[in-house]
Scaffold this motif. Structure first.
Motif, PDB file in Angstrom:
ATOM      1  N   ASN A 118       0.850  -1.194   0.000  1.00 49.89           N
ATOM      2  CA  ASN A 118       0.000   0.000   0.000  1.00 49.89           C
ATOM      3  C   ASN A 118       0.884   1.240   0.000  1.00 49.89           C
ATOM      4  O   ASN A 118       1.919   1.282   0.665  1.00 49.89           O
ATOM      5  N   ILE A 119       0.466   2.245  -0.752  1.00 53.36           N
ATOM      6  CA  ILE A 119       1.237   3.478  -0.897  1.00 53.36           C
ATOM      7  C   ILE A 119       0.524   4.595  -0.162  1.00 53.36           C
ATOM      8  O   ILE A 119      -0.688   4.781  -0.318  1.00 53.36           O
ATOM      9  N   VAL A 120       1.273   5.347   0.646  1.00 53.56           N
ATOM     10  CA  VAL A 120       0.741   6.521   1.333  1.00 53.56           C
ATOM     11  C   VAL A 120       1.643   7.696   0.978  1.00 53.56           C
ATOM     12  O   VAL A 120       2.868   7.615   1.118  1.00 53.56           O
ATOM     13  N   THR A 121       1.041   8.765   0.484  1.00 55.29           N
ATOM     14  CA  THR A 121       1.807   9.952   0.113  1.00 55.29           C
ATOM     15  C   THR A 121       1.026  11.193   0.500  1.00 55.29           C
ATOM     16  O   THR A 121      -0.174  11.121   0.781  1.00 55.29           O
TER      17      THR A 121
ATOM     18  N   VAL B 213       1.011   9.295  -8.881  1.00 52.90           N
ATOM     19  CA  VAL B 213       1.583   8.135  -8.195  1.00 52.90           C
ATOM     20  C   VAL B 213       1.905   7.064  -9.236  1.00 52.90           C
ATOM     21  O   VAL B 213       1.059   6.708 -10.054  1.00 52.90           O
ATOM     22  N   SER B 214       3.145   6.581  -9.202  1.00 53.98           N
ATOM     23  CA  SER B 214       3.590   5.520 -10.116  1.00 53.98           C
ATOM     24  C   SER B 214       3.921   4.266  -9.327  1.00 53.98           C
ATOM     25  O   SER B 214       4.358   4.339  -8.177  1.00 53.98           O
ATOM     26  N   TYR B 215       3.744   3.118  -9.940  1.00 60.89           N
ATOM     27  CA  TYR B 215       3.998   1.831  -9.299  1.00 60.89           C
ATOM     28  C   TYR B 215       4.195   0.781 -10.378  1.00 60.89           C
ATOM     29  O   TYR B 215       3.817   0.976 -11.530  1.00 60.89           O
ATOM     30  N   VAL B 216       4.800  -0.342  -9.992  1.00 57.27           N
ATOM     31  CA  VAL B 216       5.030  -1.434 -10.940  1.00 57.27           C
ATOM     32  C   VAL B 216       4.740  -2.756 -10.230  1.00 57.27           C
ATOM     33  O   VAL B 216       5.445  -3.112  -9.283  1.00 57.27           O
TER      34      VAL B 216
ATOM     35  N   SER C 270      -0.665   3.148 -13.600  1.00 55.79           N
ATOM     36  CA  SER C 270       0.482   3.795 -12.973  1.00 55.79           C
ATOM     37  C   SER C 270       0.701   5.154 -13.617  1.00 55.79           C
ATOM     38  O   SER C 270       0.526   5.317 -14.828  1.00 55.79           O
ATOM     39  N   GLY C 271       1.058   6.139 -12.804  1.00 57.98           N
ATOM     40  CA  GLY C 271       1.272   7.487 -13.316  1.00 57.98           C
ATOM     41  C   GLY C 271       0.012   8.328 -13.332  1.00 57.98           C
ATOM     42  O   GLY C 271       0.028   9.458 -13.811  1.00 57.98           O
TER      43      GLY C 271
ATOM     44  N   THR D  14      -3.149   5.972  -0.790  1.00 59.72           N
ATOM     45  CA  THR D  14      -3.755   6.972   0.084  1.00 59.72           C
ATOM     46  C   THR D  14      -3.007   8.280  -0.100  1.00 59.72           C
ATOM     47  O   THR D  14      -1.784   8.321   0.065  1.00 59.72           O
ATOM     48  N   VAL D  15      -3.740   9.315  -0.472  1.00 60.31           N
ATOM     49  CA  VAL D  15      -3.174  10.650  -0.621  1.00 60.31           C
ATOM     50  C   VAL D  15      -3.727  11.496   0.518  1.00 60.31           C
ATOM     51  O   VAL D  15      -4.940  11.698   0.618  1.00 60.31           O
TER      52      VAL D  15
END
Length: 168
Positions: free
Chosen positions: A43-46, A57-60, A78-79, A108-109
C-alpha cells in the motif's frame, strides 16, 4: 516430449516381440492452463503536494508466467493523478493463453494544509488560519512556512491528532 505449447504432430510406432511394427499419426495438444503470477506493491501513502489538488503516483507490479507473453494492466494505471483519500488499485496479469490473475493495493493521498495564520486566533481548528480556508482533519499533512504569521499556534481540543506529517 516435452512438447511446446500448441498442437504437435507425432508419429506413434509400436513394435511387438516378433519385430512386427505399425505406425499412425497423432496430435499431442499442450495447453497452458496455469495463470500468470502477479504481486502488487505494498500500500502506498503519500502527501498531496502543497498547492496541488492531486498527486501523481507511479507503481510497478511484479509479473511472471510459465510461458512467454504475459502482460499486465492496472486500474487506475500507474502514473495517474490521485485525489486526496484512499483509492483501490487493481492490477491484472494476462498470459498469451488468456489466463489471468489479479491483485490489489491502496493508494492513500493525504491532504496538505499550509498555515497562513490569517485568522483571528492561533487555533488549528480555525479554517481562516489555513491557505484555502479549510481546517485540517486527521490524516492531513501540515506545512508551517517560516514566513507565516502566528507560528506559535495551538491545536485546540477536537482538532486533528493523527497527522500524516508536520513540516516547518
Amino acid at each position: 516430449g516435452p512438447y511446446p505449447k500448441g498442437t504437435n504432430a507425432v508419429t506413434l510406432t509400436v513394435v511387438d516381440n516378433q519385430g512386427a511394427s505399425n505406425s499412425c499419426a497423432a496430435s499431442i495438444i499442450v495447453l497452458d492452463s496455469t495463470p500468470p503470477s502477479i504481486t502488487c506493491p505494498a500500500n502506498i501513502v503519500t502527501n498531496l503536494p502543497a498547492g496541488q489538488t492531486s498527486a501523481i503516483v507511479s507503481y510497478v507490479p511484479t509479473i511472471g508466467d510459465n510461458c512467454s507473453g504475459v502482460t499486465n494492466f492496472s486500474t487506475p494505471p500507474s502514473g495517474s493523478s490521485f485525489a486526496p483519500g484512499t483509492t483501490t488499485v487493481t492490477c491484472t496479469a494476462v498470459d498469451a493463453a488468456g489466463n489471468t490473475n489479479t491483485c490489489s493495493f491502496t493508494v492513500t493521498v493525504n491532504a496538505t494544509f499550509t498555515w497562513s495564520g490569517a485568522g483571528t486566533n492561533s487555533f488549528w481548528t480555525n479554517a481562516a488560519n489555513w491557505v484555502g480556508n479549510a481546517a485540517p482533519v486527521n490524516g492531513s499533512a501540515l506545512v508551517f512556512p517560516t514566513n507565516a504569521a502566528r507560528l506559535v499556534n495551538t491545536n485546540t481540543a477536537g482538532g486533528p491528532t493523527n497527522l500524516a506529517s508536520i513540516t516547518f
